[in-house]
Scaffold this motif. Structure first.
Motif, PDB file in Angstrom:
ATOM      1  N   TYR A   1      -8.161   6.180  -8.069  1.00 45.26           N
ATOM      2  CA  TYR A   1      -7.640   7.156  -9.011  1.00 45.26           C
ATOM      3  C   TYR A   1      -7.804   8.559  -8.439  1.00 45.26           C
ATOM      4  N   GLN A   2      -6.869   9.429  -8.808  1.00 40.65           N
ATOM      5  CA  GLN A   2      -6.977  10.841  -8.483  1.00 40.65           C
ATOM      6  C   GLN A   2      -7.223  11.613  -9.772  1.00 40.65           C
ATOM      7  N   GLN A   3      -8.223  12.474  -9.759  1.00 37.52           N
ATOM      8  CA  GLN A   3      -8.498  13.279 -10.939  1.00 37.52           C
ATOM      9  C   GLN A   3      -8.467  14.757 -10.573  1.00 37.52           C
ATOM     10  N   VAL A   4      -7.436  15.422 -11.019  1.00 35.97           N
ATOM     11  CA  VAL A   4      -7.316  16.857 -10.832  1.00 35.97           C
ATOM     12  C   VAL A   4      -8.142  17.553 -11.908  1.00 35.97           C
ATOM     13  N   LEU A   5      -8.689  18.701 -11.573  1.00 37.52           N
ATOM     14  CA  LEU A   5      -9.566  19.430 -12.484  1.00 37.52           C
ATOM     15  C   LEU A   5      -8.910  19.621 -13.848  1.00 37.52           C
ATOM     16  N   GLY A   6      -9.641  19.227 -14.892  1.00 37.13           N
ATOM     17  CA  GLY A   6      -9.154  19.409 -16.251  1.00 37.13           C
ATOM     18  C   GLY A   6      -8.245  18.304 -16.759  1.00 37.13           C
ATOM     19  N   GLN A   7      -7.999  17.292 -15.941  1.00 35.73           N
ATOM     20  CA  GLN A   7      -7.127  16.188 -16.331  1.00 35.73           C
ATOM     21  C   GLN A   7      -7.887  14.871 -16.305  1.00 35.73           C
ATOM     22  N   GLY A   8      -7.273  13.845 -16.866  1.00 32.84           N
ATOM     23  CA  GLY A   8      -7.842  12.514 -16.758  1.00 32.84           C
ATOM     24  C   GLY A   8      -7.446  11.879 -15.432  1.00 32.84           C
ATOM     25  N   PRO A   9      -8.137  10.834 -15.037  1.00 34.28           N
ATOM     26  CA  PRO A   9      -7.797  10.145 -13.782  1.00 34.28           C
ATOM     27  C   PRO A   9      -6.380   9.584 -13.817  1.00 34.28           C
ATOM     28  N   GLN A  10      -5.700   9.658 -12.668  1.00 37.66           N
ATOM     29  CA  GLN A  10      -4.366   9.107 -12.506  1.00 37.66           C
ATOM     30  C   GLN A  10      -4.430   7.959 -11.513  1.00 37.66           C
ATOM     31  N   PHE A  11      -3.859   6.828 -11.887  1.00 33.15           N
ATOM     32  CA  PHE A  11      -3.893   5.622 -11.057  1.00 33.15           C
ATOM     33  C   PHE A  11      -3.092   5.819  -9.772  1.00 33.15           C
ATOM     34  N   ILE A  12      -3.702   5.415  -8.643  1.00 32.71           N
ATOM     35  CA  ILE A  12      -3.003   5.485  -7.352  1.00 32.71           C
ATOM     36  C   ILE A  12      -2.665   4.082  -6.848  1.00 32.71           C
ATOM     37  N   PHE A  13      -3.694   3.248  -6.682  1.00 35.44           N
ATOM     38  CA  PHE A  13      -3.513   1.900  -6.136  1.00 35.44           C
ATOM     39  C   PHE A  13      -4.493   0.928  -6.797  1.00 35.44           C
ATOM     40  N   GLN A  14      -4.087  -0.341  -6.800  1.00 35.37           N
ATOM     41  CA  GLN A  14      -5.023  -1.416  -7.084  1.00 35.37           C
ATOM     42  C   GLN A  14      -4.858  -2.497  -6.033  1.00 35.37           C
ATOM     43  N   TYR A  15      -5.971  -3.009  -5.536  1.00 35.84           N
ATOM     44  CA  TYR A  15      -5.985  -4.106  -4.590  1.00 35.84           C
ATOM     45  C   TYR A  15      -6.828  -5.238  -5.146  1.00 35.84           C
ATOM     46  N   TYR A  16      -6.351  -6.437  -4.904  1.00 38.65           N
ATOM     47  CA  TYR A  16      -7.093  -7.634  -5.296  1.00 38.65           C
ATOM     48  C   TYR A  16      -6.937  -8.660  -4.184  1.00 38.65           C
ATOM     49  N   GLU A  17      -8.048  -9.150  -3.708  1.00 36.63           N
ATOM     50  CA  GLU A  17      -8.026 -10.136  -2.614  1.00 36.63           C
ATOM     51  C   GLU A  17      -7.169  -9.643  -1.454  1.00 36.63           C
ATOM     52  N   LYS A  18      -7.330  -8.370  -1.124  1.00 34.47           N
ATOM     53  CA  LYS A  18      -6.694  -7.725   0.028  1.00 34.47           C
ATOM     54  C   LYS A  18      -5.198  -7.491  -0.133  1.00 34.47           C
ATOM     55  N   GLU A  19      -4.667  -7.783  -1.288  1.00 36.38           N
ATOM     56  CA  GLU A  19      -3.250  -7.543  -1.520  1.00 36.38           C
ATOM     57  C   GLU A  19      -3.053  -6.434  -2.551  1.00 36.38           C
ATOM     58  N   GLU A  20      -2.028  -5.632  -2.328  1.00 36.98           N
ATOM     59  CA  GLU A  20      -1.731  -4.564  -3.276  1.00 36.98           C
ATOM     60  C   GLU A  20      -1.189  -5.167  -4.563  1.00 36.98           C
ATOM     61  N   ARG A  21      -1.829  -4.821  -5.684  1.00 41.09           N
ATOM     62  CA  ARG A  21      -1.406  -5.356  -6.966  1.00 41.09           C
ATOM     63  C   ARG A  21      -0.648  -4.332  -7.796  1.00 41.09           C
ATOM     64  N   GLY A  22      -0.828  -3.062  -7.449  1.00 38.79           N
ATOM     65  CA  GLY A  22      -0.140  -2.031  -8.204  1.00 38.79           C
ATOM     66  C   GLY A  22      -0.197  -0.708  -7.478  1.00 38.79           C
ATOM     67  N   ARG A  23       0.795   0.118  -7.748  1.00 40.48           N
ATOM     68  CA  ARG A  23       0.867   1.434  -7.131  1.00 40.48           C
ATOM     69  C   ARG A  23       1.357   2.426  -8.167  1.00 40.48           C
ATOM     70  N   GLY A  24       0.670   3.547  -8.242  1.00 43.76           N
ATOM     71  CA  GLY A  24       1.064   4.593  -9.161  1.00 43.76           C
ATOM     72  C   GLY A  24       2.152   5.471  -8.567  1.00 43.76           C
ATOM     73  N   ASN A  25       2.489   6.512  -9.293  1.00 44.30           N
ATOM     74  CA  ASN A  25       3.561   7.412  -8.896  1.00 44.30           C
ATOM     75  C   ASN A  25       3.053   8.465  -7.909  1.00 44.30           C
ATOM     76  N   PHE A  26       2.757   8.016  -6.703  1.00 43.30           N
ATOM     77  CA  PHE A  26       2.276   8.901  -5.647  1.00 43.30           C
ATOM     78  C   PHE A  26       3.166   8.729  -4.421  1.00 43.30           C
ATOM     79  N   PRO A  27       3.313   9.798  -3.626  1.00 47.86           N
ATOM     80  CA  PRO A  27       4.205   9.722  -2.450  1.00 47.86           C
ATOM     81  C   PRO A  27       3.657   8.779  -1.382  1.00 47.86           C
ATOM     82  N   ASP A  28       4.520   8.475  -0.418  1.00 46.51           N
ATOM     83  CA  ASP A  28       4.155   7.541   0.657  1.00 46.51           C
ATOM     84  C   ASP A  28       3.069   8.087   1.567  1.00 46.51           C
TER      85      ASP A  28
END
Lengths: 110, 112
Positions: free
Chosen positions: B35-62
């Protein structure tokens, strides 16, 4: 994007008083969680309430959930100076990851 | 048991540089999220990995990428750093059947 919106943004109370924070969200959810964050460090999980539950207790914490209004509240009873922190609600729906609100900053004055 | 650990604690970089952040989950936890947390904001989801595989990706650039290793530790990489990447980067681990997440202390990244 933020799913939840906490209200108020900031809250200042005296030690021993109760603190109530509210969270509203936009879409249907599987569960709603509350987390605490001290001084911009890691978050600590406080409590989880599922979409089919209406109220849950954990120690001095009481959480309610109203899915018809898409809202939740966190009540901290008999607050202590150590409760000073930011509190976030976070929701999950389907297989989506946690989506956090902007948080409520609670100050408990001794 | 040790909690989630992250390194480094603080990091200062200049625009255009690359950064690698590291995370070790709680023993037995196979899922790691960033997660990325900018000052004054709540955490924003970036990535999730499970068993070495990407399970999810947030709205972040490449420019943001991540991977999970066989021991379930994880790295978050950010290329071509921008001033707006300055934030607290949080890693969290969880059990596969549970929604509650356990967060590390975070890495404070400052981009100058």
């Amino acid at each position: 994007s933020q799913q939840g919106e906490e209200d108020p943004q900031a809250l200042s109370i005296q030690e021993g008083e109760n603190a109530t924070m509210n969270c509203s969200y936009k879409t249907s959810i599987n569960n709603l969680q509350w987390y605490r964050q001290n001084s911009g460090r890691g978050l600590v999980h406080l409590i989880l309430i599922r979409s089919n539950e209406r109220e849950k207790h954990s120690g001095r914490l009481r959480v309610t959930l109203d899915t018809s209004k898409k809202s939740s509240s966190l009540l901290i009873t008999a607050s202590r100076a150590a409760d000073t922190a930011s509190y976030f609600c976070a929701t999950t729906s389907g297989n989506t990851p946690l989506v956090f609100g902007k948080g409520t900053r609670l100050s408990v004055i001794a | 048991d040790a909690g989630v650990t992250q390194s480094p604690t603080h990091l200062i970089k200049t625009r255009g540089q690359h950064v690698t952040l590291r995370c070790s989950p709680i023993s037995g936890h196979k899922s790691v999220s960033w997660y990325q947390q900018v000052l004054g904001q709540g955490p924003q989801f970036i990535f999730q990995y499970y068993e070495k595989e990407e399970r999810g990706r947030g709205n972040f650039p490449d420019r943001f990428s991540a991977r999970q290793f066989p021991n379930y530790s994880s790295e978050l990489n950010v290329n071509a750093l921008l001033l707006g990447d300055s934030a607290l980067y949080l890693c969290a681990s969880s059990l596969p059947s549970r929604d509650e997440q356990f967060f590390g202390p975070g890495t404070r990244l400052t981009v100058l």
